[in-house]
Scaffold this active site. Sequence first.
Site, PDB file in Angstrom:
ATOM      1  N   ARG A   7     -42.543  63.807 -16.000  1.00  0.00           N
ATOM      2  CA  ARG A   7     -41.913  62.764 -15.203  1.00  0.00           C
ATOM      3  C   ARG A   7     -42.898  62.227 -14.172  1.00  0.00           C
ATOM      4  O   ARG A   7     -43.705  63.004 -13.610  1.00  0.00           O
ATOM      5  CB  ARG A   7     -40.715  63.388 -14.487  1.00  0.00           C
TER       6      ARG A   7
ATOM      7  N   THR B  12     -36.037  52.682 -22.179  1.00  0.00           N
ATOM      8  CA  THR B  12     -36.581  53.999 -22.427  1.00  0.00           C
ATOM      9  C   THR B  12     -36.644  54.143 -23.935  1.00  0.00           C
ATOM     10  O   THR B  12     -36.099  53.314 -24.634  1.00  0.00           O
ATOM     11  CB  THR B  12     -35.622  55.024 -21.780  1.00  0.00           C
TER      12      THR B  12
ATOM     13  N   SER C 164     -33.748  61.979 -13.131  1.00  0.00           N
ATOM     14  CA  SER C 164     -33.631  61.245 -14.398  1.00  0.00           C
ATOM     15  C   SER C 164     -32.304  61.571 -15.074  1.00  0.00           C
ATOM     16  O   SER C 164     -31.650  62.567 -14.748  1.00  0.00           O
ATOM     17  CB  SER C 164     -34.778  61.657 -15.315  1.00  0.00           C
TER      18      SER C 164
HETATM   19  O1  DON Z   1     -35.015  58.522 -16.172  1.00  0.00           O
HETATM   20  C1  DON Z   1     -34.020  57.816 -16.271  1.00  0.00           C
HETATM   21  O2  DON Z   1     -32.901  58.267 -16.276  1.00  0.00           O
HETATM   22  C2  DON Z   1     -34.198  56.326 -16.442  1.00  0.00           C
HETATM   23  N1  DON Z   1     -35.447  55.925 -15.892  1.00  0.00           N
HETATM   24  C3  DON Z   1     -34.059  55.981 -17.878  1.00  0.00           C
HETATM   25  C4  DON Z   1     -34.160  54.498 -18.129  1.00  0.00           C
HETATM   26  C5  DON Z   1     -33.595  54.082 -19.411  1.00  0.00           C
HETATM   27  O3  DON Z   1     -33.079  54.858 -20.178  1.00  0.00           O
HETATM   28  C6  DON Z   1     -33.639  52.641 -19.706  1.00  0.00           C
HETATM   29  N2  DON Z   1     -33.223  52.403 -21.041  1.00  0.00           N
HETATM   30  N3  DON Z   1     -32.520  51.688 -21.527  1.00  0.00           N
END
Ligand code: DON
Length: 586
Positions: A126, A397, A468
């Site tokens: 992370r 993501t 996260s």
């Molecule tokens: O770590 C996290 O929870 C977010 N930064 C995840 C972002 C995410 O899943 C965006 N996707 N659609």
Amino acid sequence: MIFQNIISLLSKPYKMQNKYISIGFSNILYLIIILNLFACKQSGDQNAIYNISKSVTADSAMVASAHPLATSVGLDIIRQGGNAIDAAIAVQFALAVCYPGAGNIGGGGFLVYRSKDGEISTLDYREKASSFATADMYLDSLGNPITDKSLYGHLAAGVPGTVDGMVKAFEKYSKLKDWKKLVQPAIDMAENGFKITEREAENLNEDQPLFIKYNLAPTAFHKDKWNAGDLLIQKELAQTLAAIRDKGRSGFYEGNVADHIVNEMKAGGGIITYDDLKAYQAVWRSPVTTMYKGNKIISMPPPSSGGIVLIQLLKMVEPYDLRSIKFQSAATVHLMVEAERRAFADRAKHLGDPDFYKVPSVLTDSSYIQRRMVNFNPRVANKSDSISYGMIESEETTHFSIVDTEGNAVSLTTTLNGGYGAYTVVRGAGFLLNNEMDDFSVKPGTPNMYGLVGAEANKIEPNKRMLSSMTPTIIEKDGKLKMVVGTPGGSTIITSVFQAVVNVIDFDMDADKAIQSPRFHHQWLPDVIITEKDAIPLSERKLLEIIGHTFKDRNAIGRMEAIVITNQGKLQGAADRRGDDDVKGF
Ligand code: DON
């Protein structure tokens, strides 16, 4: 009519796993379940540019990722004798090129690993806040959040973790022991270019104004109009990847690439320094685990909230026989949503980077979780303002799932946070910066881009990892690998994984049905059930509204990649139809 339905619904007992409880409702009147609503018509969808397959069965090895080029890079590595970790490293770097919205070297992620012998571990790569980060860095002089500041441009970026993560994974588990071979496919793709899909062209076109606004010079992503099939060439990114290929971690965190990053920060008002880069270390952490209906759930511990919240959700619904209550029935949705409301309240209060905040261990205790559900009322929706966290004495993501020929498995979710991260490309180095700082709670109670609120546990502190929701997960049953699963989707990640797990374990769905079925989501605040179109049959939705739930429809939730191991030992893979995702095996 609806009233009568409710009456008859409430007059039936609510069947728990081994017993009936006296109050509650069953869904005997609603036997027609629309299981196949979104399910595929046939496997092997084609699109004009790539041969994308959404559902496959294979004997030996499998890769499911967000892009067909990355999927074939991973499978090639396995064919050359690499294991799941080797493939994962190659896929991570390939996605940094062919899936720039989320694949990355400028972001971070989490990897859950299970070896063929049942050894389990997780890797936390992370991003971290810079050592110059402060709790009020996104607040104006009146103490109000300036939202764009944590979302776009240089100041939104955390110190990237991906490259060190891949190096650590390689050092510990690689079978090929040939780092260069794992990075080279990504270099070739960046150097020579690759054809973009229609979806990518649409995304790039839509976001042109942001690329222009948040860069000090034109980037590889600039173009008046992108069309499907256009070549995306990323020469600077190829050079950066070549430095990583040749020098490993120091090719990124030191030398030319570090110079480019620090210069970019200075020019654009960012705060990441040479020392921040040099100090970054990915960390091996013990997975969080639980038993759910005879299955061992293995998932990501803090600084992701994913594993703990998933465990809470599963344990809250475990006493109930969901199969008899029926898939997507009002009763099932109500139960799952009430669990989600409670687990996300805990998330907001209790979860943060364990290196900075003592995350209470009791959060995954069965008795604590059961206590959280004592005020669950099968007849009425609780209101989120009446549900708090448990009292304790403290969008873009990407995910990929891999199983290799020996049966080792990797479940990996990686991100820049929002699509194309901060939109800022590091000049000279060609990669996008993340906007992960927005995952911190910039002010207690102020929602982030996913509407998530947080407090002390997730406040900004120098060198801290932001909380996260990523939930890469592996399931084993009777000592054998059973499922590898995960998805993007911000806060919806956890509830999507929850539904996929329940779909497979409780509703006996195959991998494809489990992930293509429409999804719903509740995250405590805002107090609303978010649903994909037709996720809940209209009749059930009306019942849920009568007992106090409200709904908000939205488009696709998540892009899931799952591999399920059948009772016959076959690999059954599914790639989400909501994206260009592709699964292949042999
Ligand atoms: O770590 C996290 O929870 C977010 N930064 C995840 C972002 C995410 O899943 C965006 N996707 N659609």
